[in-house]
Design an enzyme around this catalytic site. Structure first.
Site, PDB file in Angstrom:
ATOM      1  N   GLU A  69      -2.924   4.196   5.981  1.00 41.77           N
ATOM      2  CA  GLU A  69      -2.456   5.564   6.249  1.00 41.77           C
ATOM      3  C   GLU A  69      -3.332   6.467   5.410  1.00 41.77           C
ATOM      4  OE1 GLU A  69      -1.390   8.969   5.822  1.00 41.77           O
ATOM      5  OE2 GLU A  69       0.293   8.291   4.603  1.00 41.77           O
ATOM      6  N   CYS A 119      -0.672  14.531   3.159  1.00 42.69           N
ATOM      7  CA  CYS A 119      -1.556  14.133   4.261  1.00 42.69           C
ATOM      8  C   CYS A 119      -1.126  14.766   5.571  1.00 42.69           C
ATOM      9  CB  CYS A 119      -1.600  12.607   4.383  1.00 42.69           C
ATOM     10  SG  CYS A 119       0.031  11.840   4.537  1.00 42.69           S
TER      11      CYS A 119
END
Length: 458
Positions: free
Chosen positions: A232, A266
């Site tokens: 990720e 993010c």
């Protein structure tokens, strides 16, 4: 070689050292790997109800110690205390979610294939290495650990150097909750130890949340040793605003998404892509709301944002901003920094080719990009090497869904804040990584999908 064999925990707001942590040597690393493997042999044989009981204990302990844990998070990485409290609560909720759903998620799945009996069995695979970042020091860990451990695996955690206190607190919580030694282990190690760990036959997989560079490096090592990997990585998420959007609400969520955690997320909305007909209303509302943000001491309840986590992160963001301005972007608000404090900043006239468009900007810097029309907005949203998430704002929900289908990301949220939720799979495509966390899909990442087919003897 590391510059020092000591990691320091520093309070970003004052830059004062909170604590120091000695790196673990190879002998201790070997012992931890052995203990995790030994624990797997017994943990994988426990019932779902036994594991669920421990995770319910974890949830209880998180809530019991919520205030002290929240203070620890804030002192180590600087987010405002209310956000730290919310992070701990989110971990407690995720623990309960997988305690309640893991058995159903991993139940044998019947397949009609012409045999007397045929089905898929979901079985744990062993020790999983977790390499986690500092920006959500509890939640990033629980996002992988809750499903991974409830599936019957064990884990070794290599956390970021500046949140060692959080990492050790997590291990303590699992031990107090009743998890056997080795089920959840924190390792105070540098990046050079990762290859040693992944080279071990006792370690079966690795999951990493972090930068594109870190993901590429770890994936290369894991590939060499044939280890399952989930990545990720970064994002440059687009927030598309159409002329029929509820403007005050859209701007409020856009700024919240961008400035939450001092912009260090993010899945923050990093590129505000506004259709030209909506531009004036959007900018007017943006300037009203961004001026209301208050940055300062993260323990002051009246502040809406604390400092960034480290001075090097501030410097990197400043370089991205200045290069974008040199290329034609305009600073509408903010644009300066001191220490770890980077003032909320709004850039206008950002275009493809500028760092504020092309790169992940990990801090409180929002880029406003003008699109001629709806199709142009979609093209601009997809004009990136990343593909984590995105959002669309419009009064026509069906139109929003149609646009979402055209955006190349792992998720799209319409008229709401992008966030990770235990009930929904989370992850990206392209340079934002591969694999999924959360939801049923997250617990399936680190299990063996075993096909079993049988015929009765005739």
């Amino acid at each position: 070689m590391p510059v020092s064999n000591i990691f320091k925990s520093v309070f970003p707001y004052t830059l004062e050292t909170e604590a120091e942590y000695l790196l673990m040597d190879d002998n201790r690393i070997d012992k931890m790997i052995q203990d995790a493997h030994k624990a797997f042999k017994s943990w994988s044989k426990t019932s779902f109800s036994e594991r669920a009981g421990i995770f319910k204990n974890v949830s209880f302990l998180l809530r019991r110690d919520l205030e002290s844990l929240a203070v620890l998070i804030t002192r180590e990485m600087g987010k405002i205390i209310s956000e730290s409290r919310a992070e701990v609560e989110k971990c407690a909720a995720a623990s309960e979610y997988y305690a309640e759903h893991a058995e159903l998620f991993l139940a044998d799945e019947k397949v009609m294939a012409g045999y007397t009996k045929s089905f898929i069995s979901y079985e744990p695979i062993g020790v999983v290495l977790g390499i986690m970042p500092w920006n959500f020091p509890f939640w990033q860990v629980f996002r992988y650990a809750a499903p991974t451990l409830m599936a019957g695996n064990t884990t070794l955690l290599k956390h970021a150097p500046n949140v060692c206190g959080c990492a050790l607190a997590l291990e303590k919580i699992f031990l107090e909750a009743g998890a056997p030694v080795g089920v959840f282990t924190t390792m105070i190690i540098d990046t050079q130890s990762i290859e040693k760990i992944l080279s071990s036959d006792l370690v079966q997989a690795v999951t990493l949340t972090g930068s594109e560079k870190a993901g590429s490096s770890v994936a290369s090592i894991a590939g060499r040793f044939i280890k399952k990997t989930v990545l990720e990585l970064g994002g440059s998420d687009a927030l598309i605003v159409l002329p029929d959007a509820p403007m005050k609400q859209a701007v409020g969520v856009a700024l919240n998404s961008r400035m939450l955690n001092a912009g260090q997320s993010c899945i923050a909305a990093k590129r505000f892509i506004v259709v030209k007909k909506a531009l004036d209303d959007f900018l007017n509302e943006c300037m009203i709301q961004i001026r209301e943000l208050k940055q300062g001491d993260p323990f002051d309840q009246y502040n809406s944002m604390g400092p960034m986590a480290r001075t090097d992160l501030v410097n990197s963001l400043k370089v991205q901003m200045e290069k974008s301005v040199e290329m034609g972007a305009e600073i509408l608000y903010g644009g300066y920094a001191g220490g770890c404090n980077f003032k909320p900043t709004l850039l206008f006239n950002v275009k493809n080719g500028m760092p504020a468009f092309d790169e992940e900007t990990f801090g409180p810097l929002a880029a406003v990009i003008v699109a001629e029309d709806e199709e142009g907005a979609i093209q601009l949203a997809n004009m990136t090497g990343y593909g984590l998430s995105g959002s669309v704002w419009t009064s026509d929900t069906d139109k929003g869904i149609a646009i979402a289908r055209k955006i190349r990301t792992g998720s799209v949220f319409i008229n709401t804040l992008v966030k990770s939720d235990p009930r929904l799979p989370f992850g990206g495509i392209k340079k934002s990584g591969f694999g999924r966390e959360l939801g049923r899909q997250g617990i399936l990442e680190f299990v063996n999908l075993k096909t079993i087919a049988a015929e009765d003897v005739k």
